[in-house]
Design an enzyme around this catalytic site. Structure first.
Site, PDB file in Angstrom:
ATOM      1  CB  SER A  37      -2.720  17.537   8.255  1.00  0.00           C
ATOM      2  OG  SER A  37      -3.903  16.993   7.671  1.00  0.00           O
ATOM      3  CB  SER A 106      -8.774  18.266  10.500  1.00  0.00           C
ATOM      4  OG  SER A 106      -8.822  17.491   9.347  1.00  0.00           O
ATOM      5  CG  PHE A 107      -3.151  16.106  11.680  1.00  0.00           C
ATOM      6  CD1 PHE A 107      -2.392  14.948  11.621  1.00  0.00           C
ATOM      7  CD2 PHE A 107      -2.610  17.234  12.297  1.00  0.00           C
ATOM      8  CE1 PHE A 107      -1.113  14.907  12.176  1.00  0.00           C
ATOM      9  CE2 PHE A 107      -1.338  17.200  12.850  1.00  0.00           C
ATOM     10  CZ  PHE A 107      -0.586  16.020  12.794  1.00  0.00           C
ATOM     11  CG  ASP A 227     -15.654  18.877   6.579  1.00  0.00           C
ATOM     12  OD1 ASP A 227     -14.929  18.782   5.587  1.00  0.00           O
ATOM     13  OD2 ASP A 227     -15.223  18.887   7.746  1.00  0.00           O
ATOM     14  CG  HIS A 255     -12.136  20.676   7.003  1.00  0.00           C
ATOM     15  ND1 HIS A 255     -12.612  19.656   7.797  1.00  0.00           N
ATOM     16  CD2 HIS A 255     -10.774  20.654   7.144  1.00  0.00           C
ATOM     17  CE1 HIS A 255     -11.592  19.038   8.392  1.00  0.00           C
ATOM     18  NE2 HIS A 255     -10.469  19.626   8.003  1.00  0.00           N
TER      19      HIS A 255
END
Length: 280
Positions: A37, A106-107, A227, A255
């Site tokens: 995101s 992630s998202f 991260d 990340h």
């Protein structure tokens, strides 16, 4: 055909059209890849190094989730987990796919997990990379990413949160991502998605512990040790809660596991999915 590699096929998903990369024809179970995101993100920006590698053995489907990339931005749409999960299921239905592997970043990891909880029969194996979806106090990095206001300087600043390697964080990359973030409609929908206070959006993406513990799927959990956006502790929790989970932590990695360690990431995920093909 568009010269922009981010623009692919337009597929009807419920009440809007989704921009979807659909490549590969191998015999393995297809894989649906869900991006993160960050500002200016698209499926292609997120997965451009993974799609060709995984498409050697199987069909790879990578949509722009609504609110991101080149998928329609319908007026009045609510950006929520329900909306995004529905889009994912509508896409599988539109493509006639009963069951896929899911890879979420992630998202996208929170979204992949929510989809697997809602429709476990549609998912064979699950890969969660630097994933949201469990409770955690929002990091400085994530707050900065979701709070992005469009400027080259701001994009250059948040790039520092994403990658461990300084060699990856170049002015050229920041310029590309900044220009992506100011395309018509991009910043407007992004700003509408995660207004402050942003802890509530972390909480809204969280699945219930009982539901996570009930996931039956073989799951590969991946994280970068350094991260600064999503804490490593998230993946430790997921590996603890999901019964059939394995955890791989990349050192010297932020990340962007799929970019910073692209060859290793592609082999790791490719082997994990191929194992399911042998068993089926």
């Amino acid at each position: 055909m568009s010269q922009n590699p981010e623009i692919a096929s337009s597929i009807r998903t419920g009440g809007f059209n989704s921009n979807v990369h659909d490549v590969g024809t191998g015999s393995g179970t297809p894989v649906l890849m869900i991006h993160g995101s960050g500002p200016g993100v698209s499926a292609w920006a997120n997965w451009r190094q993974a799609i060709p590698a995984l498409a050697r053995d199987r069909r790879v489907i990578a949509p722009d989730m609504v609110g991101f990339g080149y998928t329609d931005r319908p007026a009045g749409i609510e950006y929520s987990m329900d909306t995004w999960v529905r889009q994912g299921l509508d896409l599988l239905d539109a493509l006639g796919l009963e069951r896929v592997h899911l890879v979420g970043n992630s998202f996208g990891g929170a979204l992949a997990m929510a989809l697997a909880i809602r429709a476990p029969e549609r998912v064979q194996r699950l890969v969660l990379m630097g994933s949201v979806g469990v409770p955690f106090p929002i990091t400085e990095g994530l707050d900065a990413v979701w709070g992005y206001q469009a400027s080259f300087e701001n994009m250059r600043s948040i790039m520092d949160y994403f990658a461990w390697s300084r060699e990856l964080v170049t002015d050229e990359l920041a310029k590309l991502r900044y220009e992506a973030s100011i395309r018509p409609g991009f910043q407007e929908s992004f700003s509408a998605m995660f207004p402050a206070p942003r802890q509530r959006w972390v909480d809204a993406m969280t699945s219930a512990e009982t539901d996570i513990r009930a996931l039956p799927h073989e799951t590969l959990v991946i994280h970068g040790r350094e991260d600064k956006v999503i804490p490593l502790s998230n993946s430790l929790t997921l590996a603890d809660w999901i019964p059939n989970a394995q955890l791989h932590v990349f050192g010297h990695c932020g990340h962007w596991t799929q970019i910073e360690h692209s060859a290793r990431f592609n082999r790791l995920v490719g082997d994990f999915l191929a194992e399911a093909d042998l068993q089926s």
